[in-house]
Scaffold this motif. Structure first.
Motif, PDB file in Angstrom:
ATOM      1  N   HIS A  43     -45.061  -6.522  69.980  1.00 16.62           N
ATOM      2  CA  HIS A  43     -44.680  -7.627  70.868  1.00 16.62           C
ATOM      3  C   HIS A  43     -43.623  -7.109  71.846  1.00 16.62           C
ATOM      4  O   HIS A  43     -42.432  -7.208  71.599  1.00 16.62           O
ATOM      5  N   PHE A  44     -44.098  -6.510  72.938  1.00 18.44           N
ATOM      6  CA  PHE A  44     -43.176  -5.757  73.806  1.00 18.44           C
ATOM      7  C   PHE A  44     -42.622  -6.602  74.947  1.00 18.44           C
ATOM      8  O   PHE A  44     -43.139  -7.678  75.252  1.00 18.44           O
ATOM      9  N   GLY A  45     -41.553  -6.057  75.535  1.00 19.40           N
ATOM     10  CA  GLY A  45     -40.977  -6.695  76.719  1.00 19.40           C
ATOM     11  C   GLY A  45     -40.036  -7.839  76.391  1.00 19.40           C
ATOM     12  O   GLY A  45     -39.660  -8.615  77.267  1.00 19.40           O
ATOM     13  N   THR A  46     -39.661  -7.951  75.119  1.00 21.30           N
ATOM     14  CA  THR A  46     -38.696  -8.975  74.735  1.00 21.30           C
ATOM     15  C   THR A  46     -37.815  -8.384  73.642  1.00 21.30           C
ATOM     16  O   THR A  46     -38.185  -7.391  73.023  1.00 21.30           O
ATOM     17  N   ASN A  47     -36.658  -8.974  73.427  1.00 23.02           N
ATOM     18  CA  ASN A  47     -35.749  -8.413  72.431  1.00 23.02           C
ATOM     19  C   ASN A  47     -35.798  -9.225  71.142  1.00 23.02           C
ATOM     20  O   ASN A  47     -35.505 -10.417  71.138  1.00 23.02           O
ATOM     21  N   HIS A  48     -36.179  -8.565  70.055  1.00 26.07           N
ATOM     22  CA  HIS A  48     -36.298  -9.253  68.768  1.00 26.07           C
ATOM     23  C   HIS A  48     -35.058  -9.108  67.886  1.00 26.07           C
ATOM     24  O   HIS A  48     -35.025  -9.652  66.787  1.00 26.07           O
ATOM     25  N   ILE A  49     -34.080  -8.316  68.336  1.00 26.65           N
ATOM     26  CA  ILE A  49     -32.936  -8.027  67.465  1.00 26.65           C
ATOM     27  C   ILE A  49     -31.995  -9.232  67.422  1.00 26.65           C
ATOM     28  O   ILE A  49     -31.547  -9.716  68.465  1.00 26.65           O
ATOM     29  N   VAL A  50     -31.703  -9.705  66.220  1.00 24.09           N
ATOM     30  CA  VAL A  50     -30.802 -10.851  66.092  1.00 24.09           C
ATOM     31  C   VAL A  50     -29.462 -10.465  65.460  1.00 24.09           C
ATOM     32  O   VAL A  50     -28.530 -11.257  65.463  1.00 24.09           O
ATOM     33  N   ALA A  51     -29.361  -9.272  64.909  1.00 21.58           N
ATOM     34  CA  ALA A  51     -28.070  -8.808  64.396  1.00 21.58           C
ATOM     35  C   ALA A  51     -28.040  -7.290  64.405  1.00 21.58           C
ATOM     36  O   ALA A  51     -29.053  -6.632  64.130  1.00 21.58           O
ATOM     37  N   THR A  52     -26.891  -6.744  64.767  1.00 20.42           N
ATOM     38  CA  THR A  52     -26.682  -5.301  64.689  1.00 20.42           C
ATOM     39  C   THR A  52     -25.458  -5.070  63.812  1.00 20.42           C
ATOM     40  O   THR A  52     -24.413  -5.691  64.007  1.00 20.42           O
ATOM     41  N   ILE A  53     -25.620  -4.208  62.816  1.00 18.40           N
ATOM     42  CA  ILE A  53     -24.543  -3.917  61.871  1.00 18.40           C
ATOM     43  C   ILE A  53     -24.189  -2.449  62.022  1.00 18.40           C
ATOM     44  O   ILE A  53     -25.041  -1.569  61.876  1.00 18.40           O
ATOM     45  N   LYS A  54     -22.934  -2.190  62.403  1.00 16.72           N
ATOM     46  CA  LYS A  54     -22.501  -0.817  62.667  1.00 16.72           C
ATOM     47  C   LYS A  54     -21.454  -0.430  61.640  1.00 16.72           C
ATOM     48  O   LYS A  54     -20.411  -1.092  61.542  1.00 16.72           O
ATOM     49  N   ASN A  55     -21.707   0.618  60.900  1.00 12.61           N
ATOM     50  CA  ASN A  55     -20.798   1.045  59.839  1.00 12.61           C
ATOM     51  C   ASN A  55     -20.357  -0.139  58.974  1.00 12.61           C
ATOM     52  O   ASN A  55     -19.183  -0.283  58.637  1.00 12.61           O
ATOM     53  N   GLY A  56     -21.307  -1.014  58.681  1.00  5.57           N
ATOM     54  CA  GLY A  56     -21.017  -2.143  57.792  1.00  5.57           C
ATOM     55  C   GLY A  56     -20.391  -3.335  58.482  1.00  5.57           C
ATOM     56  O   GLY A  56     -20.188  -4.367  57.846  1.00  5.57           O
ATOM     57  N   THR A  57     -20.081  -3.240  59.766  1.00  3.67           N
ATOM     58  CA  THR A  57     -19.478  -4.365  60.485  1.00  3.67           C
ATOM     59  C   THR A  57     -20.541  -5.107  61.292  1.00  3.67           C
ATOM     60  O   THR A  57     -21.308  -4.465  62.022  1.00  3.67           O
TER      61      THR A  57
END
Ligand code: NIG
Ligand code: FE
Length: 388
Positions: free
Chosen positions: A370-384
């Motif tokens: 499903h391209f051309g849209t952003n599906h990411i709802v959370a980004t966790i960086k080094n546990g944060t």
């Protein structure tokens, strides 16, 4: 690369920035200690953060006009020969302050984080004189403290010949070898040293000289290889023990064999072929020959004005015949290997950094499908958990 472990009804425990448990919930026998945040990702997909192992994302100005010219048939090379291309961007980067460069790059980093990237390599190469290459590398290094992203700096003074050295190319190679590399090395401003190994740019002999000098100063080699012509950049990458050979649109059979035997990661840049309307690198041949393939955005104002790793996965699947599994491995674990970081990032494994993304999709393949849209709802960086 097709062997991807997908766990259903699973969980991940992160402590002190690291992954300390991963498994299916029926094996989870503990209670969560006080002070832990629980994220309910039911109905969603948790993946390792994307590793974008090849970008030129620090720049100034833009090349929208060149994009328009290409839409009418002008080629990347024609535009470069007419003084546009990399040289166009150099004029703007030379005129920009370090603060301005950092400000725009930080905006991009923030947007990339929202699209699921948690580690990014950033190259210099738009300064092409001592002061401006150092300005770029210092700016890139100062961005390393931004907690949302791991930033890996690469020195590529050998990206093009600056206009003032057009008639004395050897003198520019000497400047890189005798002045730039020793300074960058001494100040530890770059992890990697890269060259644009290409006809009319830095041919094999000069590329090898530059990469060897970089090695002496502790910078691992990377090569822009066989992008426009088959020149032997892949063999050079193998001979010199490069971490990766990148582009490879025109790689030969011998080049593929050399990469496999030397264990060099082949970093393919689907967005470049797409954006410039060039042929694609032979991903199938590389993978089927046993080469570890990574994909990266190459985000830059000229040859790929996109930082979306899911978009790169889509192009890899539709145009290069990579499977979604291969595209996922290529943009996470193999990309980490291209940065010599596969032991700490790139997969959800106990002991690795807790760099995770959550996508609101019914199946992980939707990232590419499903391209051309952003599906990411959370980004966790080094546990944060980061604010999207
Ligand atoms: O990876 N090939 C050389 N360098 C970049 C292009 C940079 C530019 O056009 O500004 C690349 O495609
Ligand atoms: Fe590049």
């Amino acid at each position: 690369m097709r062997n991807v472990d997908i766990l259903n009804n699973a969980g991940v425990l992160c402590e002190n920035g690291k992954i300390t448990w991963v498994g299916v919930m029926e094996d989870w026998k503990r209670t969560l200690p006080d002070g832990f945040t629980e994220i309910d990702a039911s109905g969603k997909v948790v993946l390792p953060g994307f590793v974008d192992s090849h970008t030129h994302m620090m720049f100034a100005g833009n090349r929208a006009h060149e994009f328009a010219l290409r839409s009418q048939g002008a080629t990347y090379q024609q535009i470069a020969e007419a003084g546009g291309g990399i040289l166009n961007t150099i004029t703007h980067v030379r005129a920009a302050s370090k603060k301005e460069l950092k400000k725009q790059t930080l905006r991009f980093l923030n947007a990339m984080m929202k699209h699921g990237t948690t580690t990014v390599e950033i190259k210099s190469g738009y300064g092409l004189d001592f002061d401006c290459e150092v300005k770029m590398l210092e700016a890139i290094n100062e961005l390393k403290d931004e907690e949302m992203m791991t930033v890996v700096p690469t020195f590529i003074g050998a990206h093009a010949y600056p206009p003032e050295y057009k008639q004395k190319k050897q003198a520019y190679v000497e400047l890189i070898v005798e002045k730039m590399i020793p300074y960058v090395g001494k100040k530890k401003l770059a992890v990697f040293c890269d060259v644009f190994c290409e006809k009319g740019y830095f041919e094999i002999e000069d590329s090898e000289k530059i990469l060897n000098e970089g090695k002496k100063w502790g910078m691992a080699p990377k090569v822009h290889a066989e992008e426009l012509n088959p020149l032997g950049g892949a063999e050079l990458a193998a001979r010199i023990g490069a971490a990766s050979a990148d582009h490879l649109e025109h790689v030969t059979e011998q080049g593929i064999t050399a990469l496999r035997e030397a264990g060099v990661v082949a970093t393919l840049l689907p967005g470049v072929s797409f954006f410039l309307n060039h042929g694609y690198a032979p991903a199938r041949k590389l993978i089927d020959s046993g080469v570890a393939v990574a994909i990266a955005s190459d985000f830059n104002p000229g040859s790929c004005m996109s930082y979306s790793m899911p978009m790169m996965m889509t192009i890899a699947c539709t145009q290069m015949r990579m499977t979604p599994e291969e595209a996922l491995v290529a943009s996470t674990l193999n990309a980490a290997a291209a940065l010599n970081m596969a032991s700490t990032i790139g997969s959800i494994e106990v002991g690795k950094n807790a760099d995770l993304i959550i996508a609101d999709v019914p199946d992980w393949k939707y990232l590419a499908y499903h391209f051309g849209t952003n599906h990411i709802v959370a980004t966790i960086k080094n546990g944060t958990i980061l604010e999207l």
